[in-house]
Every structure is written in C-alpha cells, then in structure tokens.
Enzyme design. Structure first.
Site, mmCIF file in Angstrom:
data_model
loop_
_atom_site.group_PDB
_atom_site.id
_atom_site.type_symbol
_atom_site.label_atom_id
_atom_site.label_comp_id
_atom_site.label_asym_id
_atom_site.label_seq_id
_atom_site.Cartn_x
_atom_site.Cartn_y
_atom_site.Cartn_z
ATOM 1 N N ARG A 56 7.787 2.985 -6.184
ATOM 2 C CA ARG A 56 7.214 2.347 -5.007
ATOM 3 C C ARG A 56 7.926 1.020 -4.753
ATOM 4 O O ARG A 56 8.527 0.436 -5.651
ATOM 5 C CB ARG A 56 5.711 2.154 -5.163
ATOM 6 C CG ARG A 56 5.294 1.217 -6.275
ATOM 7 C CD ARG A 56 3.798 1.252 -6.536
ATOM 8 N NE ARG A 56 3.022 0.743 -5.437
ATOM 9 C CZ ARG A 56 2.187 1.489 -4.697
ATOM 10 N NH1 ARG A 56 2.013 2.753 -4.948
ATOM 11 N NH2 ARG A 56 1.506 0.950 -3.708
ATOM 12 N N GLU B 66 -3.511 7.605 3.797
ATOM 13 C CA GLU B 66 -4.957 7.636 3.867
ATOM 14 C C GLU B 66 -5.349 6.652 4.965
ATOM 15 O O GLU B 66 -4.892 5.499 4.946
ATOM 16 C CB GLU B 66 -5.546 7.210 2.512
ATOM 17 C CG GLU B 66 -7.041 7.409 2.474
ATOM 18 C CD GLU B 66 -7.668 6.988 1.148
ATOM 19 O OE1 GLU B 66 -6.944 6.788 0.156
ATOM 20 O OE2 GLU B 66 -8.906 6.877 1.134
ATOM 21 N N LYS C 136 -3.550 -1.556 0.435
ATOM 22 C CA LYS C 136 -4.430 -1.682 1.599
ATOM 23 C C LYS C 136 -5.762 -2.306 1.202
ATOM 24 O O LYS C 136 -6.347 -3.065 1.964
ATOM 25 C CB LYS C 136 -4.680 -0.306 2.216
ATOM 26 C CG LYS C 136 -3.457 0.331 2.859
ATOM 27 C CD LYS C 136 -3.872 1.556 3.671
ATOM 28 C CE LYS C 136 -3.040 2.775 3.390
ATOM 29 N NZ LYS C 136 -3.611 3.631 2.351
HETATM 30 P P1 ATP Z 1 -2.242 1.566 -0.817
HETATM 31 O O1 ATP Z 1 -2.658 1.252 -2.213
HETATM 32 O O2 ATP Z 1 -1.472 0.495 -0.164
HETATM 33 O O3 ATP Z 1 -3.374 2.049 0.005
HETATM 34 P P2 ATP Z 1 -1.509 4.224 -1.161
HETATM 35 O O4 ATP Z 1 -0.409 4.848 -1.939
HETATM 36 O O5 ATP Z 1 -2.889 4.453 -1.618
HETATM 37 O O6 ATP Z 1 -1.183 2.722 -1.002
HETATM 38 P P3 ATP Z 1 -1.456 5.991 1.006
HETATM 39 O O7 ATP Z 1 -1.989 5.796 2.371
HETATM 40 O O8 ATP Z 1 -2.121 6.966 0.125
HETATM 41 O O9 ATP Z 1 -1.438 4.589 0.338
HETATM 42 O O10 ATP Z 1 0.114 6.251 1.031
HETATM 43 C C1 ATP Z 1 0.793 7.109 1.917
HETATM 44 C C2 ATP Z 1 2.173 7.312 1.384
HETATM 45 O O11 ATP Z 1 2.878 6.087 1.293
HETATM 46 C C3 ATP Z 1 2.129 7.906 -0.016
HETATM 47 O O12 ATP Z 1 3.049 8.958 -0.101
HETATM 48 C C4 ATP Z 1 2.508 6.754 -0.894
HETATM 49 O O13 ATP Z 1 3.151 7.198 -2.053
HETATM 50 C C5 ATP Z 1 3.424 5.926 0.005
HETATM 51 N N1 ATP Z 1 3.403 4.521 -0.384
HETATM 52 C C6 ATP Z 1 2.325 3.706 -0.455
HETATM 53 N N2 ATP Z 1 2.674 2.492 -0.914
HETATM 54 C C7 ATP Z 1 4.014 2.530 -1.140
HETATM 55 C C8 ATP Z 1 4.979 1.587 -1.631
HETATM 56 N N3 ATP Z 1 4.635 0.347 -1.970
HETATM 57 N N4 ATP Z 1 6.264 1.992 -1.728
HETATM 58 C C9 ATP Z 1 6.627 3.225 -1.370
HETATM 59 N N5 ATP Z 1 5.784 4.162 -0.907
HETATM 60 C C10 ATP Z 1 4.485 3.834 -0.794
HETATM 61 MG MG MG Z 2 -4.099 6.056 -1.570
#
Ligand code: ATP
Ligand code: MG
Length: 552
Positions: free
Chosen positions: A257, A33, A267
């Site tokens: 994760r 995102e 983020k």
């Molecule tokens: P954040 O809370 O940091 O924004 P998110 O999962 O909402 O994390 P996205 O931008 O939606 O962030 O994530 C893109 C991809 O990265 C998704 O497939 C997510 O599962 C993966 N991802 C995000 N954080 C992690 C993590 N800590 N370990 C492994 N994969 C991750």
């Molecule tokens: Mg997200």
C-alpha cells in the site's frame, strides 16, 4: 516512456497469463468501501487497476464493497465516482457487492449442504477462545457437527429475522489446526438488524468481507484481483471458497500500500478529522483525499505521474510527501500562467511618474509553455503595492532588492531607484519612494543599466483583492500512525495561514477553478471552489522552492 521501463511484477504475471492463453480478456476491478472519500492511496490502486486494462486491453469494473450496512452512505458512493472520473478513468460496469446478496446467500446454503458450514451459537468471546493460538490448534465448538438439516433451518431463522444481533453466526467448517488463523472456521455471516443504503431492510444477515470479496470477483469473472499486502493471509481462504463453491477461478495478487509522510491514510481516521472539526471537510485542501488535493490545486496528471513514479512494490514503504509536491510543481510549471499578487503589501510611490498617468504593459504568461501561454495586459501607474519583504531599511550583504539608494527592476515594467521611505509610529515601513528610468521599459530597454533584482508589484489603483490561504503539512511528524498516543496529538497547529487581503492584478479577476496560477516568486495557487465574483479565494497548492531532488 512506459515502453522503456521494465515491467512491474503484476505486469509480468499478466503478460504470462495472456500469452499462455490462460485468459483471453483481462478483467480487473477497483473495490472501494463507500465509507468515506477516496485518498491518494486509493489513487494508487485506481491507477494500477485501470492502468493495466488501458495497457493490455480488457476492462475494469467499479465495485462498491458495500456489505457493511452501518458505515456506508450514498454521499460516499457519489464522491468516489466523481474522484475516479476526475483522475481520468472510466469503469465498464458500476456494480455493488450488495447486488450479490442473493447469490452470496445461495453460496452459503451450498456450503451448508456440502457439510462445509455450520450455525454456531457460541458468543464472540467463546469463538475467540476456541480459536487457539498460532502454536496450538483450536477446539471445536459444540455446534460444529450438527446436521445439514439443522444448519439449514437455523440459517433460515437467521435470515428471517427471528434472532437478535449476535445470537449466532454462520461459520465455514475448514481446519481448526491450520497454521493460518483465518482458516480456523471463520465467520462468514452475521446477524445485523440494520438499514442498508441500497437494500434497505431486505436483509438482517450480512456476509463478512472474506465471504463477499472473492465471490464477487468470481461472479464478475475478474481475472486479476489486486489488493494490498494486508490480504496475503486471506488468499488461502479466498481460494478455498472458490474451490469448494466450484465457481470462476479469480486470483488474488497483493502489492504494498502507499504510505505518505506527514499524513494519515485511512478513511476511518480521516473521518475523525472531519467529524471532530480539525479540518473543514473531506475536501479540506490539507487532506490527502483526492477531493482535497483537487481543491488544493493538484491536477489529475500530477497525481497519475506520482503513482507512476512510485511504482509497484512488494514490500511496505514510506513515500516522501515532497515527491508528490515535486510532481505538481513540474506539471504546473508547464501549464500555469504567471501573474503578480502581493500578499503582504507596502506602497511604492514613483515620484517622477506623473500622477494620474496610466499605461498598459504587456506580460508574457508562461515562458515555460510551448506557446508561451499568450500575453496579458498589466496596468501600471505611479503607485504600486509591493511585498514588505522586498524592502530593507538597512540592507544585508548581497541584498539585491529595494533599500535606500538601491536599484531593482519592476517585473514587466521599469527599473526604479529608491531615494526615501516612510514609517508609521510603530516603526513599520509604510511607503517606499522611488524614481523610475523611462528608457528602461521591459522589452525596449535602452538604459544600459544592469540590475540584479526583479520584484513583482500590483498597481494600487487597478488592484483587486483576494483572500489567500497558505497551507503547511497537516502533521508535524513523518508517521503520525507510528507515534505513541493518538495520531491527532501530532496535528500541526499552524497548517493554514489565512491572508484576508492580498492584492492581485486585474487579470486574476477572471480566474477559474481547476487552472493553476503561478504567483510570481510566491508559489502555485488555485482558485478555491468557495470563491464568488465578489470574494476571490486562492489556495496555495505548493511553494516554488524545490526541496526534492530527483535521483539521477
Ligand atoms: P481505508 O483504510 O483507507 O478505508 P481500505 O483498504 O479499507 O482503506 P477500501 O475502500 O476497502 O479502503 O479500498 C479500496 C481499494 O483501494 C482496495 O483494493 C485497497 O487495497 C486499495 N487501497 C486502499 N488504501 C490504499 C493505499 N494506501 N495504497 C494502495 N491501495 C490502497
Ligand atoms: Mg476497507
């Protein structure tokens, strides 16, 4: 190396799917995102998704999951692309979930036509109340059984901007008694009069994550949609939409994760640190972002190696920051040239070396590199900067560095013996006086003298200056997220120490960003991107001490 390793569960699954002929081509995606900069957790997902198609053929798409207009920005899109490429990966197609808004809208209409979705005017609170609890089924909304025609009409009014935010939502009509709460008529579209970073004001209704993600996967014929464990419960819904819409059967798989000690990895939280001024920006070298790690001096290879070592797990776990540090230390040990820099200087005067005389010594750059990293010229004279901590007025036991009467080797140069020192009015040592032994020159030492200590130095006359920034952990506790109160209460107040004037050998005047340097005895450093020729700034990437022990 990967040949001898056993397959992780996703690789096993893919090998089965490919050998059974279920899929001819493996297609994965990385779906960030664009609401912030990517962090080391994303690096894990990037290495996994791109790594699989590197290994098994096929390709990986980069899809920006930009269905929430409020938090998304083009700056983030650009930084996310830069970070993926820097890590060493290239996507096949650059795609945006927002490009599918028309198709997703069509899917919603199709569900309405099949009697599988309805427009609900209940408030958010009412919908929450009607959901029931895990042990009690939900109760139907009064709008649940309106006619298809009525739903089509209301959905059109939502889309045409006739209704304010929150007036109604489109819900899937699934099962109010499902043990999976997400299946109890989830909201799939909401009204949001907001400007979108790509579609502008074309839309005032936006699909919810669950209605966008699986269908976007399906549109792109993603074979293996890999996400983190929080989405396990969403899988049933993911499959339901694909089945009812009769579209390409993408499949979702989940892994644990990455969680890392002494930092936070969301983020949203990292944005708070940026906005509230706790760090200098998304790429502050203390941040767990990819851009922060890059600025700190991490290499793509070290991050990929880290992701490889932690592997793919099915259970939540917490990885030690020291493993990440171990990976960069290993990598820089092989590639970083050794140089001399004095961070807390006192003067060493060689009283028997003629004043005004200079000589050029030759230093080997990296004894650990295959080609030894070549050599460099190091100027030497009668006045040098050495570290304050390398002199002790009253030496402790087993002190092998400088003290009155003691002998040490100056790295790449001569053996010196201390015979005197000077102090200022506060009792601080300012100058150490030594004599040198001319026959003891490194490389042609005929002195026969053995010394136990070697110290680094920089000739005062030839020294350049630099600012040096020493970093420590961003938080004082292992899991700031798990502590009571706000995570920011656990920020380390001493996470950076700035040394305004350090002395560096002339070779470093031509330092380049992206190359690591080992400041002998002080750690690995890299040139900060804010450096100018007139003002060099070095960030300490990691210290030399190896606190991490690899398990045999
Ligand atoms: P954040 O809370 O940091 O924004 P998110 O999962 O909402 O994390 P996205 O931008 O939606 O962030 O994530 C893109 C991809 O990265 C998704 O497939 C997510 O599962 C993966 N991802 C995000 N954080 C992690 C993590 N800590 N370990 C492994 N994969 C991750
Ligand atoms: Mg997200």
């Amino acid at each position: 190396m990967s040949e001898e390793k056993s397959l992780n569960f996703i690789e096993e699954l893919i090998e089965n799917d490919l050998s059974s002929g279920k899929y001819k081509t493996l297609v994965t995606r990385f779906p960030p995102e664009p609401n912030g900069y990517l962090h080391i957790g994303h690096a894990k997902a990037i290495c996994l998704n791109f790594g699989l198609t590197q290994k098994y053929g096929g390709y990986t798409n980069l899809r920006f999951d930009d269905t929430n207009p409020v938090t998304e920005k083009t700056e983030y899109v650009n930084s996310q692309q830069e970070d993926i490429q820097w890590l060493g990966f290239q996507w096949k197609n650059e795609l945006y979930a927002s490009d599918y808004f028309d198709q997703l809208h069509g899917f919603a209409v199709k569900l309405i036509e099949k009697g599988l979705a309805y427009v609900d005017h209940s408030t958010a609170e009412e919908i929450a109340m009607q959901k029931g609890t895990p042990t009690e089924p939900g109760t139907p909304s009064t709008y649940r059984d309106r006619s298809v025609a009525e739903n089509i009409d209301w959905f059109a009014r939502m889309k045409n901007g006739e209704l304010p935010d929150g007036a109604c939502t489109l819900r899937a009509k699934i099962d109010l008694a499902s043990s999976n709460m997400l299946m109890r008529d989830p909201i799939i579209y909401r009204i949001k009069h907001a400007h979108h970073h790509r579609t502008g004001d074309a839309w005032c209704i936006y699909p919810m994550y669950d209605f966008a993600h699986g269908q976007s996967d399906s549109i792109e014929h993603i074979t293996h949609s890999i996400c983190t464990l929080e989405y396990v419960a969403h899988r049933e819904l993911y499959d339901w939409f694909i089945e009812k819409l009769e579209i390409f059967p993408s499949k979702q798989y989940e892994f644990a994760r990455l969680n890392l000690t002494y930092t936070v990895m969301s983020k949203r939280k990292l944005l708070q640190l940026v906005n509230e001024g706790f760090v200098s920006g998304w790429d502050d070298p203390r941040m767990p972002t990819i851009s922060g790690l890059r600025r700190r001096g991490y290499t793509p290879e070290s991050i990929r190696e880290f992701c490889e070592r932690i592997g793919i797990a099915k259970r939540e776990n917490l990885i030690e920051l020291s493993l990440l540090e171990f990976c960069i230390r290993e990598d820089l040990n092989k590639r970083a040239n050794r140089v001399m820099a004095v961070l807390d200087p006192i003067k060493l005067v060689i009283t028997n070396y003629p004043e005004g005389q200079e000589e050029i010594l030759i230093g080997e750059n990296n004894p650990e590199a295959d080609d030894k990293g070549g050599t460099r010229e190091i100027p030497f004279s009668n006045e040098l900067w050495i570290e304050r901590e390398d002199f002790m007025e009253e030496p402790a036991k087993k002190w092998f560095r400088l003290a009155p009467g003691a002998t040490v080797r100056l790295k790449h140069a001569y053996i010196v013996q201390c015979h005197d020192f000077k102090k200022d009015e506060n009792g601080n040592v300012t100058e150490v006086h030594c004599t040198y032994i001319p026959e003891s020159k490194s490389g042609s030492d005929t002195s026969g003298i053995h010394v136990k200590g070697t110290i680094h130095w920089v000739s005062t006359k030839h020294a350049h200056t630099a600012e040096v920034r020493l970093y420590d952990r961003l938080f004082t506790v292992e899991s700031p997220d798990a502590e009571e109160g706000d995570f920011k209460d656990y920020l380390n107040p001493n996470s950076v120490e700035v040394i305004k004037t350090a002395y560096i050998e002339p070779y470093l005047a031509n330092a380049t960003t992206g190359l690591g340097y080992q400041f002998i005895r002080k750690g690995y450093f890299s040139l900060d991107k804010d450096s100018t020729p007139g003002k060099l700034i070095f960030n300490r990437t990691v210290g030399l001490k190896d606190s991490f022990k690899v398990k045999a």
